[in-house]
Design a protein around this motif. Structure first.
Motif, mmCIF file in Angstrom:
data_model
loop_
_atom_site.group_PDB
_atom_site.id
_atom_site.type_symbol
_atom_site.label_atom_id
_atom_site.label_comp_id
_atom_site.label_asym_id
_atom_site.label_seq_id
_atom_site.Cartn_x
_atom_site.Cartn_y
_atom_site.Cartn_z
ATOM 1 N N UNK A 1 -67.912 96.433 118.274
ATOM 2 C CA UNK A 1 -68.372 96.564 119.659
ATOM 3 C C UNK A 1 -67.969 97.934 120.227
ATOM 4 N N UNK A 2 -66.714 98.329 119.968
ATOM 5 C CA UNK A 2 -66.223 99.612 120.484
ATOM 6 C C UNK A 2 -67.003 100.771 119.868
ATOM 7 N N UNK A 3 -67.033 100.817 118.540
ATOM 8 C CA UNK A 3 -67.679 101.953 117.880
ATOM 9 C C UNK A 3 -69.183 101.936 118.182
ATOM 10 N N UNK A 4 -69.737 100.718 118.263
ATOM 11 C CA UNK A 4 -71.156 100.574 118.584
ATOM 12 C C UNK A 4 -71.483 100.934 120.023
ATOM 13 N N UNK A 5 -70.456 101.247 120.821
ATOM 14 C CA UNK A 5 -70.685 101.738 122.191
ATOM 15 C C UNK A 5 -70.343 103.212 122.295
#
Ligand code: ATP
Ligand code: MG
Length: 445
Positions: A360-364
């Motif tokens: 979720x973090x990296x994908x944001x």
């Protein structure tokens, strides 16, 4: 030419000794040519099931597929299917009845993709459809006319994408166009068969590319419409640093999710799926919000799990991860709040939900971690060393009654409660000798 395990060499020898033709086909040949070690060996032969069973008394026969399986000492799976031919396909599905073919060529011609039509007779390769060229060029291409092959068995639509994701291949343009053109046929296929292929895509080395293939070929619309509509949901708004629309964010989250587990990956792919229904944009400020999207997300995850006919265990995990994916990571959280989080998610899914968060973090567009996230992970471990409930105490009611020489009654419960509170508040340690001492002290007052 290939380095075959001894047990596989034996199979070749037994068939040849009895004057049968025998060929290794499908995934194993592909793996050997790609320099990988196969664990799954599919053979084809001119021997019929009854003849194969005579050669291998320990084998068993699956009537539906005409396949004889031979159990081996190693973990390898060996399946032998007599030459088969094209038969009438009805309803765009696998034929109900099986017909045997006379030649290897005929058998290879009914197979789905050229890379799956390479045969090996124990000495040399037989490759009438030039599968080796496509393997070299990393291309998935149907054997013969794609429209015809996809309408014979529409499962092949998603199998093409499964192989592309597993192997890191591209789909040949004519084949790709045909998948798009025929995408609706996937609705004729049972959800069990779709699920198996879809989970293989998620588990593959290139799951996010697989999902994008599904989207570009329009299959996603039929398989996961809830995700398909997310690509039209923007989330860029003032003071928020979201860089992608919801759908792209979900695919990117999957890409960077460090877990190899297909259900954790599935949950990562759909974690924000409730955003499509909860999207609100304030006209004045331009601010976009998705209030309670995880509540809607939970309901959608349940629906999706049922549709995909996931097992109860898989469903529980998928739903739990989606429902709690919004967990707070903060240095001012109390131990109590962290304990509640662990209870809600379940100890066995903690690593999975952390992996979802990394995706979720990296994908944001953020870094995989932060000092807060690292602190949170440490506290998860610390908090688990403390007891969660009274029965986690390293002492029980019977022992207390013995130490204090009392009969069952409210006093036992009071002492247990006091010990539990003191342990939770870190006044005393949850160790047997410490607790015994404390019980004695409490008995004296
Ligand atoms: P793996 O087992 O590694 O996933 P595989 O190529 O062996 O890959 P299977 O699904 O085991 O794939 O199928 C074995 C072979 O049977 C395939 O290589 C293909 O030649 C043929 N095959 C399987 N399903 C179909 C289908 N729906 N239509 C045509 N041929 C098929
Ligand atoms: Mg196989």
């Amino acid at each position: 030419m290939f380095k075959l395990p001894q047990e596989i060499k034996n199979i070749f020898e037994v068939f040849k000794k009895h004057d049968f033709e025998i060929y290794l086909v499908g995934g194993a040949v592909r793996d050997f040519l790609l320099g990988k070690t196969p664990t799954n060996f599919d053979f084809t032969t001119n021997a019929l099931p009854a003849q194969i069973q005579k050669l291998f008394p320990e084998s068993f026969y699956n009537n539906n597929y005409g396949t004889v399986s031979i159990p081996l000492k190693s973990d390898a799976i060996v399946e032998i299917t007599p030459f088969r031919k094209e038969s009438d396909y009805q309803d765009y599905r696998h034929p109900e009845k099986i017909e045997w073919a006379k030649t290897l060529e005929e058998d290879l011609s009914r197979r789905d993709f050229t890379i799956n039509t390479i045969a090996y007779d124990g000495k040399k390769i037989i490759d009438p459809f030039k599968g080796q060229d496509d393997l070299k060029n990393k291309i998935i291409k149907t054997v013969g006319d794609p429209d015809k092959r996809f309408s014979e068995d529409a499962l092949r639509l998603i199998r093409a994408i499964r192989f592309a994701s597993q192997l890191g291949f591209l789909i040949e343009e004519k084949t790709r166009q045909s998948i798009e053109k025929n995408s609706e046929l996937i609705t004729k296929i049972s959800w069990e068969r779709i699920r198996d292929e879809f989970l293989k895509i998620l588990k593959s080395d290139h799951p996010s590319e697989g999902v994008l293939f599904l989207r570009n070929t329009k299959l996603l619309k039929y398989i996961l419409p809830e995700l398909d509509i997310c690509f039209a949901i923007p989330q860029k708004s003032p003071k928020r640093h979201h860089i992608y629309d919801v759908g792209t964010h979900l695919v990117m989250s999957l890409k960077y999710c460090p877990s190899k587990d297909e259900i954790t990956r599935f949950a990562t792919l759909i974690h924000d799926i409730g955003k499509a229904q909860t999207f609100k944009k304030d006209e004045k400020t331009g601010l976009i919000t998705f209030y309670n999207h995880e509540v809607i997300g939970k309901k959608l995850a349940e629906k999706i799990a049922d549709r995909f006919k996931l097992s109860n265990k898989q469903k529980e995990k998928l739903v739990r991860l989606v429902q709690y994916h919004q967990f707070t990571v903060s240095e001012i959280q109390t131990d109590k709040a962290i304990r509640r989080f662990i209870r809600q998610v379940g100890k066995e899914y903690l690593q999975d939900i952390l992996d979802l968060r990394v995706g979720d973090r990296v994908g944001s567009g953020a870094k995989p971690t932060s000092w807060r996230f690292e602190l949170f992970k440490k506290r998860l471990i610390e908090v688990q060393k403390q007891p969660f409930k009274i029965t986690d105490l390293k002492i029980n009611g019977n022992e207390i009654m013995k130490i204090l020489n009392i009969k069952p009654g409210p006093k036992v419960g009071q002492v247990l409660k006091k010990l539990f509170d003191d342990v939770v508040n870190k006044k005393i340690e949850n160790k047997k000798e410490v607790l015994i001492k404390e019980v004695k002290r409490l008995g004296n007052i």
